[in-house]
Design a protein around this motif. Structure first.
Motif, mmCIF file in Angstrom:
data_model
loop_
_atom_site.group_PDB
_atom_site.id
_atom_site.type_symbol
_atom_site.label_atom_id
_atom_site.label_comp_id
_atom_site.label_asym_id
_atom_site.label_seq_id
_atom_site.Cartn_x
_atom_site.Cartn_y
_atom_site.Cartn_z
ATOM 1 N N VAL A 43 -2.619 11.142 -4.711
ATOM 2 C CA VAL A 43 -3.014 10.992 -3.308
ATOM 3 C C VAL A 43 -3.303 9.527 -2.991
ATOM 4 O O VAL A 43 -2.871 9.003 -1.951
ATOM 5 N N PHE A 44 -4.011 8.849 -3.879
ATOM 6 C CA PHE A 44 -4.308 7.436 -3.645
ATOM 7 C C PHE A 44 -3.036 6.588 -3.672
ATOM 8 O O PHE A 44 -2.913 5.615 -2.921
ATOM 9 N N GLU A 45 -2.089 6.949 -4.528
ATOM 10 C CA GLU A 45 -0.819 6.223 -4.549
ATOM 11 C C GLU A 45 -0.038 6.458 -3.258
ATOM 12 O O GLU A 45 0.635 5.551 -2.751
ATOM 13 N N LEU A 46 -0.141 7.663 -2.706
ATOM 14 C CA LEU A 46 0.500 7.950 -1.424
ATOM 15 C C LEU A 46 -0.140 7.123 -0.312
ATOM 16 O O LEU A 46 0.562 6.547 0.528
ATOM 17 N N VAL A 47 -1.460 7.055 -0.313
ATOM 18 C CA VAL A 47 -2.161 6.250 0.691
ATOM 19 C C VAL A 47 -1.717 4.794 0.613
ATOM 20 O O VAL A 47 -1.465 4.146 1.637
ATOM 21 N N GLU A 48 -1.598 4.282 -0.600
ATOM 22 C CA GLU A 48 -1.168 2.893 -0.772
ATOM 23 C C GLU A 48 0.248 2.688 -0.238
ATOM 24 O O GLU A 48 0.544 1.676 0.412
ATOM 25 N N ALA A 49 1.131 3.654 -0.489
ATOM 26 C CA ALA A 49 2.503 3.548 0.011
ATOM 27 C C ALA A 49 2.531 3.547 1.537
ATOM 28 O O ALA A 49 3.310 2.813 2.161
ATOM 29 N N ILE A 50 1.674 4.353 2.145
ATOM 30 C CA ILE A 50 1.591 4.392 3.609
ATOM 31 C C ILE A 50 1.091 3.055 4.142
ATOM 32 O O ILE A 50 1.638 2.500 5.105
ATOM 33 N N GLU A 51 0.057 2.531 3.506
ATOM 34 C CA GLU A 51 -0.555 1.293 3.994
ATOM 35 C C GLU A 51 0.347 0.077 3.797
ATOM 36 O O GLU A 51 0.318 -0.854 4.605
ATOM 37 N N THR A 52 1.156 0.074 2.740
ATOM 38 C CA THR A 52 2.047 -1.062 2.502
ATOM 39 C C THR A 52 3.342 -0.950 3.289
ATOM 40 O O THR A 52 4.066 -1.936 3.446
ATOM 41 N N GLY A 53 3.643 0.257 3.783
ATOM 42 C CA GLY A 53 4.839 0.440 4.594
ATOM 43 C C GLY A 53 6.133 0.474 3.806
ATOM 44 O O GLY A 53 7.217 0.309 4.379
ATOM 45 N N ASN A 54 6.046 0.714 2.495
ATOM 46 C CA ASN A 54 7.245 0.769 1.659
ATOM 47 C C ASN A 54 7.839 2.175 1.735
ATOM 48 O O ASN A 54 7.270 3.129 1.216
ATOM 49 N N ARG A 55 9.001 2.303 2.376
ATOM 50 C CA ARG A 55 9.591 3.619 2.613
ATOM 51 C C ARG A 55 10.021 4.309 1.322
ATOM 52 O O ARG A 55 9.877 5.522 1.179
ATOM 53 N N ALA A 56 10.552 3.532 0.380
ATOM 54 C CA ALA A 56 10.981 4.129 -0.884
ATOM 55 C C ALA A 56 9.779 4.684 -1.647
ATOM 56 O O ALA A 56 9.827 5.792 -2.191
#
Length: 226
Positions: A43-56
Motif C-alpha cells: 500500500v505504501f509503495e502504491l501511495v509513493e507511485a501515485i505521488e511521484t506520478g510514475n505510470r509504470a
C-alpha cells in the motif's frame, strides 16, 4: 465471474494453484496475520507511485495490492466456519456503493458534490448506528497523523476543537508540509518524539469525546451502561 476480465480470472486461478495441493508451500502456509506486513508495504509503495506520478510504477503497484487482496480472499475461502471468497467481497462492496449512491442507482437527488458528501455521511451514519461512539472503528495501527485526522473528522459534531486552539492558515499543501516539517525539527531538537506527542494529544481528544458522549447519553465517563 464472466469472461469480461480474463486476466483477472487468470490471476485468481494462479492464486488458487499456488495455495492448492501441489502448489507453493510458502503461499499455502500464509495467514491473514502473516500477510499484514506485506499488505502495508504494498500500500505504501502504491501511495509513493501515485505521488511521484510514475505510470509504470502505478500499474505495477496496483497489481501488487490487488494480489494481496486476492491472497486474503483465498485464505478466507478455505477457512472453516463462515468462509467467503473474492466474489463475496466484491458483492459486499458493490452493494455498499450502490446503497451510498442513491442519486445514481435509486432515483435520489444530489445537485452538487456537497449534497453527495452530506448524503453519503447520513447513509454511513445509519449503517453504523450500532456503534457506541463516533470514534469506534478507527484503526489502532494508523500513524499518529492519520489517526489524529480521523479522530478530528469523527469528533467534529461532538466537541469543538477549533474554538480552543489557534491555528495558522495555509494556502497550499506545500506550505502546510513545510510547517509540519519545521514542527518535527523543533521537537527533535527539544528531545521530544513528535509521533508520541501527537498520539498523546489525540488520546486526550478521544477522552474529551468519550466524556461528551457519556454526558449526552446520561452515562458517567467510563460507564458502558452494561
Amino acid at each position: 465471474m464472466t469472461d469480461d476480465h480474463p486476466a483477472l480470472r487468470a490471476l485468481i486461478d494462479t492464486m488458487a494453484t499456488l495455495r492448492g495441493e501441489g502448489g507453493c508451500p510458502w503461499d499455502a502456509e500464509q495467514t491473514h496475520e502473516s500477510l499484514v506486513p506485506y499488505l502495508l508495504e504494498e500500500v505504501f509503495e502504491l501511495v509513493e507511485a501515485i505521488e511521484t506520478g510514475n505510470r509504470a510504477d502505478l500499474r505495477e503497484e496496483l497489481g501488487d495490492v490487488l494480489y494481496q487482496l486476492l491472497f486474503h480472499a483465498d485464505i478466507a475461502a478455505s477457512e472453516p466456519g463462515r468462509p467467503f471468497d473474492i466474489d463475496d467481497v466484491a458483492a459486499g462492496v458493490d452493494h455498499k456503493m450502490r446503497h451510498r449512491h442513491p442519486h445514481v442507482f435509486a432515483g435520489g437527488d444530489a445537485s452538487s458534490v456537497e449534497d453527495v458528501i452530506a448524503r453519503w455521511e447520513e447513509i454511513k451514519t445509519e449503517e453504523k448506528k450500532h456503534r457506541s461512539s463516533v470514534l469506534e472503528g478507527i484503526p489502532e495501527r494508523l500513524s499518529a497523523l492519520a489517526r489524529a485526522s480521523s479522530t478530528l473528522k469523527r469528533s467534529a459534531g461532538v466537541v469543538d476543537f477549533s474554538s480552543s486552539h489557534e491555528t495558522p492558515v495555509f494556502s497550499s499543501e506545500a506550505e502546510l508540509g513545510d510547517y509540519l516539517l519545521a514542527l518535527v525539527h523543533t521537537a527533535r531538537h527539544a528531545g521530544l518524539d513528535p509521533e508520541t506527542a501527537l498520539r498523546g494529544a489525540t488520546r486526550r481528544l478521544e477522552e474529551a469525546v468519550n466524556h461528551a458522549e457519556a454526558a449526552g447519553s446520561g452515562l458517567a465517563p467510563g460507564d458502558t451502561g452494561a
